[in-house]
Design an enzyme around this catalytic site. Structure first.
Site, PDB file in Angstrom:
ATOM      1  N   HIS A  76       0.851  -1.193   0.000  1.00 58.08           N
ATOM      2  CA  HIS A  76       0.000   0.000   0.000  1.00 58.08           C
ATOM      3  C   HIS A  76       0.884   1.239   0.000  1.00 58.08           C
ATOM      4  CE1 HIS A  76      -3.255   2.760   1.016  1.00 58.08           C
ATOM      5  NE2 HIS A  76      -4.051   1.793   0.624  1.00 58.08           N
ATOM      6  N   ASP A  95      -7.728  -5.491  -0.337  1.00 54.83           N
ATOM      7  CA  ASP A  95      -8.200  -6.355  -1.427  1.00 54.83           C
ATOM      8  C   ASP A  95      -7.859  -7.818  -1.262  1.00 54.83           C
ATOM      9  OD1 ASP A  95      -7.418  -3.599  -3.531  1.00 54.83           O
ATOM     10  OD2 ASP A  95      -9.374  -4.264  -2.826  1.00 54.83           O
TER      11      ASP A  95
HETATM   12  C1  SDX Z   1      -6.123  -0.076  -3.194  1.00 58.75           C
HETATM   13  O1  SDX Z   1      -4.490   4.437  -2.105  1.00 58.75           O
HETATM   14  C2  SDX Z   1      -5.453   3.794  -1.543  1.00 58.75           C
HETATM   15  O2  SDX Z   1      -5.941   4.128  -0.481  1.00 58.75           O
HETATM   16  C3  SDX Z   1      -5.940   2.585  -2.341  1.00 58.75           C
HETATM   17  C4  SDX Z   1      -6.939   1.690  -1.620  1.00 58.75           C
HETATM   18  C5  SDX Z   1      -8.236   2.385  -1.369  1.00 58.75           C
HETATM   19  O3  SDX Z   1      -8.932   2.021  -0.401  1.00 58.75           O
HETATM   20  O4  SDX Z   1      -8.617   3.214  -2.198  1.00 58.75           O
HETATM   21  O5  SDX Z   1      -6.398   1.251  -0.387  1.00 58.75           O
HETATM   22  C6  SDX Z   1      -7.290   0.474  -2.483  1.00 58.75           C
HETATM   23  O6  SDX Z   1      -5.868   0.322  -4.292  1.00 58.75           O
HETATM   24  C7  SDX Z   1      -5.271  -1.097  -2.478  1.00 58.75           C
HETATM   25  C8  SDX Z   1      -4.095  -1.592  -3.360  1.00 58.75           C
HETATM   26  C9  SDX Z   1      -4.628  -2.660  -4.336  1.00 58.75           C
HETATM   27  N1  SDX Z   1      -3.532  -3.022  -5.279  1.00 58.75           N
HETATM   28  C10 SDX Z   1      -2.874  -4.166  -5.146  1.00 58.75           C
HETATM   29  O7  SDX Z   1      -3.036  -4.964  -4.239  1.00 58.75           O
HETATM   30  C11 SDX Z   1      -1.858  -4.407  -6.277  1.00 58.75           C
HETATM   31  C12 SDX Z   1      -0.561  -4.887  -5.664  1.00 58.75           C
HETATM   32  N2  SDX Z   1       0.029  -3.791  -4.877  1.00 58.75           N
HETATM   33  C13 SDX Z   1       1.059  -3.006  -5.510  1.00 58.75           C
HETATM   34  O8  SDX Z   1       0.793  -2.732  -6.870  1.00 58.75           O
HETATM   35  C14 SDX Z   1       1.473  -1.816  -4.676  1.00 58.75           C
HETATM   36  O9  SDX Z   1       1.667  -2.241  -3.399  1.00 58.75           O
HETATM   37  C15 SDX Z   1       0.622  -0.558  -4.648  1.00 58.75           C
HETATM   38  C16 SDX Z   1       0.320  -0.056  -6.006  1.00 58.75           C
HETATM   39  C17 SDX Z   1      -0.632  -0.816  -3.914  1.00 58.75           C
HETATM   40  C18 SDX Z   1       1.416   0.506  -3.904  1.00 58.75           C
HETATM   41  O10 SDX Z   1       2.627   0.540  -4.493  1.00 58.75           O
HETATM   42  P1  SDX Z   1       3.675   1.703  -4.217  1.00 58.75           P
HETATM   43  O11 SDX Z   1       3.468   2.364  -2.934  1.00 58.75           O
HETATM   44  O12 SDX Z   1       3.714   2.545  -5.424  1.00 58.75           O
HETATM   45  O13 SDX Z   1       4.972   0.866  -4.059  1.00 58.75           O
HETATM   46  P2  SDX Z   1       5.986   0.659  -5.212  1.00 58.75           P
HETATM   47  O14 SDX Z   1       5.263   0.104  -6.426  1.00 58.75           O
HETATM   48  O15 SDX Z   1       6.777   1.908  -5.350  1.00 58.75           O
HETATM   49  O16 SDX Z   1       6.868  -0.522  -4.605  1.00 58.75           O
HETATM   50  C19 SDX Z   1       7.804  -0.233  -3.558  1.00 58.75           C
HETATM   51  C20 SDX Z   1       8.573  -1.541  -3.402  1.00 58.75           C
HETATM   52  C21 SDX Z   1       9.017  -2.094  -4.763  1.00 58.75           C
HETATM   53  O17 SDX Z   1      10.178  -2.883  -4.549  1.00 58.75           O
HETATM   54  P3  SDX Z   1      11.618  -2.215  -4.965  1.00 58.75           P
HETATM   55  O18 SDX Z   1      11.479  -1.800  -6.423  1.00 58.75           O
HETATM   56  O19 SDX Z   1      11.793  -1.055  -4.016  1.00 58.75           O
HETATM   57  O20 SDX Z   1      12.606  -3.339  -4.782  1.00 58.75           O
HETATM   58  O21 SDX Z   1       7.702  -2.515  -2.825  1.00 58.75           O
HETATM   59  C22 SDX Z   1       7.500  -3.558  -3.758  1.00 58.75           C
HETATM   60  C23 SDX Z   1       7.883  -3.029  -5.123  1.00 58.75           C
HETATM   61  O22 SDX Z   1       8.277  -4.070  -5.971  1.00 58.75           O
HETATM   62  N3  SDX Z   1       6.086  -3.907  -3.743  1.00 58.75           N
HETATM   63  C24 SDX Z   1       5.640  -5.157  -3.881  1.00 58.75           C
HETATM   64  C25 SDX Z   1       4.245  -5.044  -3.805  1.00 58.75           C
HETATM   65  N4  SDX Z   1       3.901  -3.765  -3.639  1.00 58.75           N
HETATM   66  C26 SDX Z   1       5.059  -3.058  -3.603  1.00 58.75           C
HETATM   67  N5  SDX Z   1       6.296  -6.329  -4.068  1.00 58.75           N
HETATM   68  C27 SDX Z   1       5.512  -7.422  -4.185  1.00 58.75           C
HETATM   69  N6  SDX Z   1       4.155  -7.388  -4.123  1.00 58.75           N
HETATM   70  C28 SDX Z   1       3.500  -6.237  -3.938  1.00 58.75           C
HETATM   71  N7  SDX Z   1       2.181  -6.216  -3.866  1.00 58.75           N
END
Ligand code: SDX
Length: 355
Positions: A245, A302
């Site tokens: 998140h 989710d």
């Molecule tokens: C919702 O914003 C809100 O409030 C949203 C929400 C709401 O109520 O409206 O809460 C609803 O959208 C929840 C999120 C649903 N999406 C998912 O579950 C999809 C999977 N999650 C990721 O795509 C991600 O965690 C996000 C998009 C939710 C947040 O990503 P960020 O904050 O942009 O983090 P990032 O992509 O910059 O990642 C930071 C690091 C990375 O590793 P490095 O490149 O630093 O090595 O964390 C890792 C990412 O690879 N990472 C994950 C991960 N999420 C982040 N690694 C594995 N699995 C994941 N899910």
């Protein structure tokens, strides 16, 4: 300010709507939560009774809207259909040109009341069934399950659906709420702002994650496979759907409640399979990403909601529309606040680097 609507502490895992903790709100009726969000305070018993009567009495969609739902391409994604249907619904709203607070509140009630009906009608039609008219005597959650199934849900399932809508209702300036709010900031109409929110919510990185969680759990299929497949995903640096998140750097408080609800459903159904697969996925992600790599990748809103839909035989294509049914109250709350400000939201390009 939007913090009046929602407070999130991403480090402590705290979520409040209008200053009230989500753990206190989750046991109330969804009607009380939509009232709190769009009108600013919890209703008293009399106010709630009047508001619910108004909301439940507005659930029917007119013939022309049902005709459009019938015309929606059967192969179209449920969220694409919902985007079209809500846009078309605006043409029949007698208050469409009335942007007064009273006019907007009447439109808000119609949107909150009718989006579930539209989602259910589209789902029934694409599956070769006639729509089931809404039942004004049922709660928001029970009525939705009734309209998709054609039979009344159990008390537990009705309560779980109601809580899902509450947990999904509001979350500060997430992508879809921000989209709605920016549209409202131009003084565009409420229907247009809600269509903006629907378009943003559809994306798999946002509201679309629930459906992806369901597909992932189905593909894993057993607790034994869970660890191996998740380790492979981590190895390939794939994002694990339902985890991580932008704001929460600890357990999403909504995820914790959804986890408990999914366990209750599993025990009630006498089938721990999906729940145990999910627990194994969580255990593996926490061990490999949180404990070993120090990345705060916890279950978000989710993950266990996807497990709940498995137990309630809700198909993946309904997961994001269900999110929209809950979230529309939050979108409207932010639109109302922006209408009061009468100020366009216009960020600068350099600010995107921080987003
Ligand atoms: C919702 O914003 C809100 O409030 C949203 C929400 C709401 O109520 O409206 O809460 C609803 O959208 C929840 C999120 C649903 N999406 C998912 O579950 C999809 C999977 N999650 C990721 O795509 C991600 O965690 C996000 C998009 C939710 C947040 O990503 P960020 O904050 O942009 O983090 P990032 O992509 O910059 O990642 C930071 C690091 C990375 O590793 P490095 O490149 O630093 O090595 O964390 C890792 C990412 O690879 N990472 C994950 C991960 N999420 C982040 N690694 C594995 N699995 C994941 N899910």
């Amino acid at each position: 300010m939007s913090k009046n609507i929602c407070f999130i502490d991403g480090l402590e895992g705290i979520l409040k709507y209008r200053g009230i903790d989500i753990n206190q709100l989750v046991d109330l009726p969804y009607d009380a939560i939509s009232y709190l969000l769009i009108l600013g305070e919890l209703p008293g018993d009399q106010e709630l009774a009047e508001y619910s009567a108004c909301l439940h009495g507005a659930r029917e969609v007119n013939r022309e809207v049902l005709d459009v739902i019938h015309m929606c391409n059967f192969n179209v994604d449920s969220m694409e259909a919902l985007r079209t249907i809500v846009s078309f619904m605006s043409q029949f709203d007698p208050d469409i040109t009335d942007s007064s607070p009273e006019g907007n509140t009447r439109k808000a009630i119609r949107l909150i009341a009718r989006i579930p009906t539209a989602v259910a009608a589209h789902y029934r039609i694409v599956n070769g069934n006639e729509p089931v008219p809404p039942d004004p005597s049922l709660s928001h959650g029970a009525n939705f399950l009734y309209m998709i199934r054609g039979s009344k849900p159990s008390q537990l399932e009705a309560e779980v659906m109601e809580k899902d809508f509450i947990l999904s209702a509001e979350h500060e300036l997430n992508a879809s709420t921000f989209s709605s709010r920016v549209t409202a900031s131009t003084l565009s109409d409420l229907y247009s702002a809600i269509v903006s929110g629907l378009c943003a919510l559809k994306g798999p990185l946002h509201g679309g994650a629930r459906a992806e969680v369901m597909t992932m759990i189905e593909e894993i299929g057993s607790q034994e496979n869970a660890e191996k497949i998740i380790l492979e995903k981590i190895e390939k640096k794939e994002k694990i759907m339902g985890f991580g998140h932008r704001v929460y750097k600890t357990y999403d408080p909504r995820g914790a409640i959804f986890k408990q609800l999914s366990r209750e459903l599993a025990e009630a159904k006498g089938d721990m399979c999906w729940y145990e697969i999910a627990e194994k996925i969580e255990e593996t992600v926490i061990r490999e990403l949180v404990e070993k790599k120090g990345k705060p990748i916890y279950p978000n809103v989710d993950f266990y909601s996807g497990v709940i839909y498995k137990y309630m035989d809700i198909p993946p294509q309904l997961a994001t529309p269900i999110f929209a049914i809950g979230r529309v109250s939050g979108w409207i709350a932010h639109c109302f606040e922006q209408y009061e400000k009468k100020r366009i939201i216009r960020p600068r390009a350099f600010m995107l680097d921080e987003c």
